[in-house]
Design a protein around this motif. Structure first.
Motif, mmCIF file in Angstrom:
data_model
loop_
_atom_site.group_PDB
_atom_site.id
_atom_site.type_symbol
_atom_site.label_atom_id
_atom_site.label_comp_id
_atom_site.label_asym_id
_atom_site.label_seq_id
_atom_site.Cartn_x
_atom_site.Cartn_y
_atom_site.Cartn_z
ATOM 1 N N ASP A 50 9.370 -4.267 29.731
ATOM 2 C CA ASP A 50 8.396 -5.360 30.198
ATOM 3 C C ASP A 50 9.315 -6.776 30.652
ATOM 4 O O ASP A 50 10.561 -6.965 29.881
ATOM 5 C CB ASP A 50 7.326 -5.788 29.049
ATOM 6 N N VAL A 51 8.620 -7.676 31.135
ATOM 7 C CA VAL A 51 9.126 -8.991 31.372
ATOM 8 C C VAL A 51 7.873 -9.893 31.190
ATOM 9 O O VAL A 51 6.763 -9.722 31.839
ATOM 10 C CB VAL A 51 9.372 -9.093 32.956
ATOM 11 N N ARG A 52 8.097 -10.800 30.325
ATOM 12 C CA ARG A 52 7.220 -11.866 29.740
ATOM 13 C C ARG A 52 7.747 -13.206 29.924
ATOM 14 O O ARG A 52 8.856 -13.572 29.627
ATOM 15 C CB ARG A 52 6.634 -11.684 28.517
ATOM 16 N N LEU A 53 6.741 -13.977 30.115
ATOM 17 C CA LEU A 53 6.968 -15.619 30.273
ATOM 18 C C LEU A 53 5.853 -16.387 29.746
ATOM 19 O O LEU A 53 4.744 -16.224 29.783
ATOM 20 C CB LEU A 53 7.044 -15.833 31.586
ATOM 21 N N SER A 54 6.470 -17.267 29.113
ATOM 22 C CA SER A 54 5.513 -18.609 28.422
ATOM 23 C C SER A 54 6.377 -19.858 28.681
ATOM 24 O O SER A 54 7.618 -19.741 28.950
ATOM 25 C CB SER A 54 5.481 -18.637 26.840
#
Length: 424
Positions: free
Chosen positions: A255-259
């Protein structure tokens, strides 16, 4: 200080580890002045991930309550990513409707093998208002300034398919929607966290031989191309290139996640100053042999509000100029990384960026996150961090760094005040 886990309908447990809490900014001033709170817990006891989680949440709540504070964001690190959905449901129950902070679910195992889960929390005390808009968005307001923190969902969305480039673009589009839900925009971002499964692996969804991290850099370059970050808030010549502080780190899965953290204010005296490191080449100036599109981030971002500065430190590793140092030696890489951070946040460097009177040392750090590539290096990394940093809150997690030869990466938040200012 030891904070015992409180009874709860789901679990009555002591997490078995101290909720290490730090309060920064305004500590010696008016008790009603806003103060930043930080906590880290790697629980040791409890037979299940859910039991450890409930105890850790109770410890953080007790510790922040003792400071008169409220939680504003939460990062959850998993030994078993398959637990994410159950943990999300439990957190929603623990916090209750309308009280859950922006939460990020990170598929990185805690380095302490007794911990099934680890938590990092930020909070605020004093005259500040905390708005819990959703489990993915929290807004903190004080002194005419609003801080917007986003998290990322435990559930996989429809965009979690395709190439690394496509997934990275979709993560940024999702962040844009989250910010818009509270009236914020991408150009107000000052800090990003990118988590990427298989970060140094070839991209199975893209062209053969294409590294996933390089595709993240390409997507970030394309999405940032027309964004004028923090316009009107950065001192110096108009039109200068500004990028947020950032971490780009590996995790399990694909996955690729961003905050992100964004800043909203109409106050003209609140400044945002991107910092570069005198010991390093700017990341966005790296040569193409590292990545055809260079990583678009600043080494740190200093936010100056009156006589106080908060410095958001990007993921930092054992690199001088643009070359990796101390190949194969995690202990020496950790020491070199700390030297880089000390130079970055030091008084001389901030003065060189137009902020005389600010700057701090390693003991000015309020929070650190340590990413360790190999579990066997954890004891050495931890020993050096504890020797150099004292007892500040630190989460240690297994994370693949964006170069094969880098064994550890550190990030953090530091605070400084002009001499003579309250809390200095």
């Amino acid at each position: 200080m030891q904070h015992q886990g409180a009874a709860h309908p789901v679990a009555d447990t002591n997490a078995g580890a101290e909720a290490n809490v730090n309060a920064k900014a305004g500590d010696s001033a008016d008790v009603n002045a806003p103060r930043h709170l930080y906590a880290a817990v790697s629980p040791h006891l409890g037979g299940t991930c859910q039991a450890q989680l409930a105890g850790a949440v109770a410890q953080i709540a007790d510790a922040f309550s003792a400071q008169g504070g409220k939680i504003t964001s939460l990062a959850v690190f998993f030994r078993d990513p398959g637990q994410a959905r159950q943990v999300d449901l439990l957190l929603r129950e623990l916090y209750g409707a309308g009280k859950m902070p922006a939460t990020s679910y990170i598929d990185q195992a805690p380095c302490d093998e007794r911990s099934l889960v680890a938590l990092e929390a930020t909070g605020v005390a004093g005259d500040a208002t905390v708005e819990y808009h959703s489990p993915q968005v929290t807004v903190v307001r004080y002194d005419g300034v609003a801080w917007v923190q986003t998290g990322h969902s435990a559930a996989r969305g429809h965009w979690h398919t395709g190439s690394a480039y496509d997934r990275s673009v979709q993560a940024m589009r999702q962040t844009k929607r989250l910010l818009a839900s509270v009236g914020a925009s991408m150009d107000q971002i000052l800090r990003t966290w990118f988590y990427m499964g298989g970060i140094v692996a070839d991209d199975a969804g893209g062209a053969p031989g294409t590294q996933r991290y390089k595709e993240l850099n390409r997507a970030r370059t394309d999405c940032f191309r027309h964004i004028d970050f923090l316009a009107g808030r950065v001192p110096g010549p108009a039109g200068r290139t500004v990028y947020p502080a950032s971490t780009g780190i590996g995790m399990a899965g694909d996955d690729v996640r961003l905050s992100v953290l964004a800043l909203m204010t109409d106050r003209s005296d609140v400044l945002a100053v991107p910092l570069e490191n005198p010991r390093q080449v700017a990341a966005f100036d790296y040569g193409q042999h590292y990545s055809p599109q260079s990583p678009k981030f600043s080494r740190a971002m200093a936010v100056v509000h009156g006589d106080q500065a908060t410095i958001y430190i990007s993921g930092t590793a054992s690199i001088t100029a643009s070359e990796t140092q101390h190949l194969g030696d995690a202990a020496r890489q950790t020491g070199e990384t700390l030297e880089n951070i000390a130079a970055l946040i030091g008084e001389e460097n901030l003065a060189g960026h137009g902020l005389p009177g600010f700057g701090t040392g390693l003991r000015g750090l309020g929070l650190v996150r340590a990413y360790v590539k190999h579990l066997e290096d954890y004891p050495a990394v931890r020993a050096i961090c504890e020797q150099r940093l004292g007892g500040i809150p630190i989460v240690y997690a297994i994370g693949d760094v964006c170069r094969e030869d880098l064994l550890v990466e550190l990030e953090g938040i530091a605070h400084s005040a002009r001499p003579g200012a309250p809390g200095a």
